[in-house]
Design a protein around this motif. Structure first.
Motif, PDB file in Angstrom:
ATOM      1  N   LEU A 196      -2.778   4.906  -2.704  1.00  0.00           N
ATOM      2  CA  LEU A 196      -3.682   5.704  -1.876  1.00  0.00           C
ATOM      3  C   LEU A 196      -3.322   7.170  -2.099  1.00  0.00           C
ATOM      4  O   LEU A 196      -2.201   7.583  -1.793  1.00  0.00           O
ATOM      5  CB  LEU A 196      -3.492   5.333  -0.402  1.00  0.00           C
ATOM      6  CG  LEU A 196      -3.487   3.829  -0.082  1.00  0.00           C
ATOM      7  CD1 LEU A 196      -3.094   3.594   1.380  1.00  0.00           C
ATOM      8  CD2 LEU A 196      -4.856   3.208  -0.359  1.00  0.00           C
ATOM      9  N   LYS A 223      -1.351  -1.239  -4.209  1.00  0.00           N
ATOM     10  CA  LYS A 223      -2.552  -0.415  -4.100  1.00  0.00           C
ATOM     11  C   LYS A 223      -2.100   1.014  -3.817  1.00  0.00           C
ATOM     12  O   LYS A 223      -1.323   1.252  -2.888  1.00  0.00           O
ATOM     13  CB  LYS A 223      -3.446  -0.921  -2.970  1.00  0.00           C
ATOM     14  CG  LYS A 223      -4.722  -0.118  -2.843  1.00  0.00           C
ATOM     15  CD  LYS A 223      -5.697  -0.753  -1.861  1.00  0.00           C
ATOM     16  CE  LYS A 223      -7.023  -0.004  -1.914  1.00  0.00           C
ATOM     17  NZ  LYS A 223      -8.033  -0.621  -1.021  1.00  0.00           N
ATOM     18  N   CYS A 258      -5.116   5.153 -12.784  1.00  0.00           N
ATOM     19  CA  CYS A 258      -4.984   3.845 -12.128  1.00  0.00           C
ATOM     20  C   CYS A 258      -5.970   2.839 -12.706  1.00  0.00           C
ATOM     21  O   CYS A 258      -5.616   1.689 -12.977  1.00  0.00           O
ATOM     22  CB  CYS A 258      -5.203   3.969 -10.621  1.00  0.00           C
ATOM     23  SG  CYS A 258      -3.788   4.655  -9.750  1.00  0.00           S
ATOM     24  N   HIS A 259      -7.212   3.290 -12.884  1.00  0.00           N
ATOM     25  CA  HIS A 259      -8.219   2.392 -13.451  1.00  0.00           C
ATOM     26  C   HIS A 259      -7.802   1.927 -14.840  1.00  0.00           C
ATOM     27  O   HIS A 259      -7.965   0.762 -15.193  1.00  0.00           O
ATOM     28  CB  HIS A 259      -9.588   3.076 -13.488  1.00  0.00           C
ATOM     29  CG  HIS A 259     -10.319   2.932 -12.192  1.00  0.00           C
ATOM     30  ND1 HIS A 259     -11.394   2.097 -12.024  1.00  0.00           N
ATOM     31  CD2 HIS A 259     -10.078   3.495 -10.986  1.00  0.00           C
ATOM     32  CE1 HIS A 259     -11.800   2.170 -10.770  1.00  0.00           C
ATOM     33  NE2 HIS A 259     -11.022   3.022 -10.115  1.00  0.00           N
ATOM     34  N   ALA A 298      -5.298  -1.034  -8.261  1.00  0.00           N
ATOM     35  CA  ALA A 298      -6.291  -0.654  -7.257  1.00  0.00           C
ATOM     36  C   ALA A 298      -5.891   0.664  -6.607  1.00  0.00           C
ATOM     37  O   ALA A 298      -4.695   0.946  -6.440  1.00  0.00           O
ATOM     38  CB  ALA A 298      -6.400  -1.747  -6.192  1.00  0.00           C
ATOM     39  N   CYS A 299      -6.883   1.483  -6.257  1.00  0.00           N
ATOM     40  CA  CYS A 299      -6.551   2.761  -5.617  1.00  0.00           C
ATOM     41  C   CYS A 299      -7.698   3.266  -4.751  1.00  0.00           C
ATOM     42  O   CYS A 299      -8.822   2.778  -4.816  1.00  0.00           O
ATOM     43  CB  CYS A 299      -6.164   3.813  -6.661  1.00  0.00           C
ATOM     44  SG  CYS A 299      -7.529   4.377  -7.678  1.00  0.00           S
ATOM     45  N   GLU A 300      -7.347   4.236  -3.921  1.00  0.00           N
ATOM     46  CA  GLU A 300      -8.314   4.996  -3.126  1.00  0.00           C
ATOM     47  C   GLU A 300      -7.836   6.434  -3.123  1.00  0.00           C
ATOM     48  O   GLU A 300      -6.639   6.681  -3.269  1.00  0.00           O
ATOM     49  CB  GLU A 300      -8.352   4.498  -1.673  1.00  0.00           C
ATOM     50  CG  GLU A 300      -9.150   3.234  -1.470  1.00  0.00           C
ATOM     51  CD  GLU A 300      -9.068   2.734  -0.029  1.00  0.00           C
ATOM     52  OE1 GLU A 300      -8.829   3.554   0.901  1.00  0.00           O
ATOM     53  OE2 GLU A 300      -9.202   1.519   0.164  1.00  0.00           O
ATOM     54  N   ALA A 301      -8.762   7.387  -2.916  1.00  0.00           N
ATOM     55  CA  ALA A 301      -8.350   8.788  -2.907  1.00  0.00           C
ATOM     56  C   ALA A 301      -9.242   9.560  -1.949  1.00  0.00           C
ATOM     57  O   ALA A 301     -10.435   9.273  -1.836  1.00  0.00           O
ATOM     58  CB  ALA A 301      -8.457   9.377  -4.315  1.00  0.00           C
ATOM     59  N   TRP A 302      -8.638  10.510  -1.221  1.00  0.00           N
ATOM     60  CA  TRP A 302      -9.442  11.332  -0.323  1.00  0.00           C
ATOM     61  C   TRP A 302      -8.797  12.695  -0.094  1.00  0.00           C
ATOM     62  O   TRP A 302      -7.624  12.893  -0.402  1.00  0.00           O
ATOM     63  CB  TRP A 302      -9.749  10.607   0.985  1.00  0.00           C
ATOM     64  CG  TRP A 302      -8.592  10.326   1.878  1.00  0.00           C
ATOM     65  CD1 TRP A 302      -8.212  11.029   2.979  1.00  0.00           C
ATOM     66  CD2 TRP A 302      -7.664   9.220   1.793  1.00  0.00           C
ATOM     67  NE1 TRP A 302      -7.118  10.445   3.562  1.00  0.00           N
ATOM     68  CE2 TRP A 302      -6.754   9.349   2.867  1.00  0.00           C
ATOM     69  CE3 TRP A 302      -7.522   8.140   0.913  1.00  0.00           C
ATOM     70  CZ2 TRP A 302      -5.716   8.436   3.080  1.00  0.00           C
ATOM     71  CZ3 TRP A 302      -6.480   7.244   1.121  1.00  0.00           C
ATOM     72  CH2 TRP A 302      -5.596   7.392   2.191  1.00  0.00           C
ATOM     73  N   VAL A 340      -6.945   8.775 -10.151  1.00  0.00           N
ATOM     74  CA  VAL A 340      -7.797   7.585 -10.059  1.00  0.00           C
ATOM     75  C   VAL A 340      -8.085   7.032 -11.458  1.00  0.00           C
ATOM     76  O   VAL A 340      -8.037   5.814 -11.686  1.00  0.00           O
ATOM     77  CB  VAL A 340      -9.103   7.922  -9.298  1.00  0.00           C
ATOM     78  CG1 VAL A 340     -10.106   6.777  -9.401  1.00  0.00           C
ATOM     79  CG2 VAL A 340      -8.786   8.236  -7.833  1.00  0.00           C
ATOM     80  N   ARG A 385       0.843  -1.204   0.000  1.00  0.00           N
ATOM     81  CA  ARG A 385       0.000   0.000   0.000  1.00  0.00           C
ATOM     82  C   ARG A 385       0.876   1.252   0.000  1.00  0.00           C
ATOM     83  O   ARG A 385       1.629   1.493   0.929  1.00  0.00           O
ATOM     84  CB  ARG A 385      -0.930  -0.035   1.209  1.00  0.00           C
ATOM     85  CG  ARG A 385      -1.930  -1.204   1.100  1.00  0.00           C
ATOM     86  CD  ARG A 385      -2.562  -1.559   2.424  1.00  0.00           C
ATOM     87  NE  ARG A 385      -3.526  -0.570   2.853  1.00  0.00           N
ATOM     88  CZ  ARG A 385      -3.417   0.149   3.974  1.00  0.00           C
ATOM     89  NH1 ARG A 385      -2.355   0.018   4.755  1.00  0.00           N
ATOM     90  NH2 ARG A 385      -4.364   0.990   4.303  1.00  0.00           N
TER      91      ARG A 385
END
Lengths: 175, 175
Positions: free
Chosen positions: B49, B47, B96-97, B102-106, B93, B7
């Motif tokens: 983030l 992954k 990445c797609h 895989a990813c997350e963003a905030w 994002v 990660r």
């Protein structure tokens, strides 16, 4: 996204614990972390380059019991340094061979931070990995200068890997 | 050596060039470098983030032309900030797609260096990636404090990625 492997230069050093001629805790930690988190199963995608910088022994503290009476004495001292360095690098090279990651290893003499940055310029790795002792705020003032210097001056991305608390020996300057 | 993916937390920010609401040069550089040199073809092994920290606009310089006369004005300002932040994260994002990572963003608000280290503590990534502007020795005194702070204080390995000379805009504080 195949192409040439990612070339990772790792600065490795000996443990500072006397009479323990092995890789330092922070070097081993940085190495295992790199295999585990970066290389992972993609062993053909990376090549590891191990650089061990030997500091010329100015004060001779390690050799207080020795008397140097002839040029041969110095020769044997140099050859002992060389043997220790090779022994250190063997640890990393053998581990790489066992898991099938390509590697190279070499020894240089000088000020570690200067030599590492010089070797980055010469070898042009994709990434430089340096372990650091990750001490408390007080000790941090006196140590960690190699990693800080490399982050600022090395001409490639730099990753610094601190020891975690549970890997820190009782006396935090031991490594 | 399969197991949970590595990660990687990346601090990303907007370009400082006015009227250019896109990822900064150093954020894009750090991102592309990570894909190219670390993730490589091993897309399931990682992954990503993405953390974007928005700095509360204290001096209001960007908004000199605006008059805030009602609570609604502030609401619309906040929603504009939010939109810009989301737009920024979308860039990463979507990329990445497209390549199957895989990813997350905030988004968080606050002092970037403090927030990034706080999020490292909370999210416990394996690696933190921070871009930095990699300016000359003079500018280095005034900038780069985010990456330097993170190298010292983040509770995980940190990689700092400088811009290379050819990626530096004419005015080096533009990013």
């Amino acid at each position: 996204m195949a192409g040439a492997p990612t070339r990772v230069l790792m600065g490795v050093n000996e443990s500072t614990i006397k009479g323990y001629p092995h890789a330092s805790i922070s070097s081993r930690k940085a190495f295992e972390w790199t295999l585990d988190k970066i290389v992972r199963s993609n062993t053909s995608g990376f090549k590891l380059l191990f650089l061990h910088v030997q500091v010329p022994d100015e004060d001779g503290f390690d050799d207080m019991d020795s008397i140097y009476a002839s040029p041969e004495d110095f020769k044997s001292l140099k050859s002992r340094d060389r043997t220790r360095g090779i022994h250190l690098l063997e640890f990393f090279v053998e581990r790489c061979h066992a898991i099938g990651v390509a590697c190279e290893a070499w020894i240089k003499k000088g000020d570690p931070k200067e030599v590492i940055c010089h070797e980055v310029k010469r070898v042009q790795p994709d990434l430089l990995v340096v372990g650091c002792r990750g001490l408390g705020p007080f000790q941090r003032v006196f140590v960690g200068t190699v990693s800080e210097f490399c982050v600022k001056h090395a001409e490639c991305p730099v990753i610094t890997i601190k020891r975690s608390a549970e890997e820190t020996p009782q006396d935090p300057v031991d490594d």
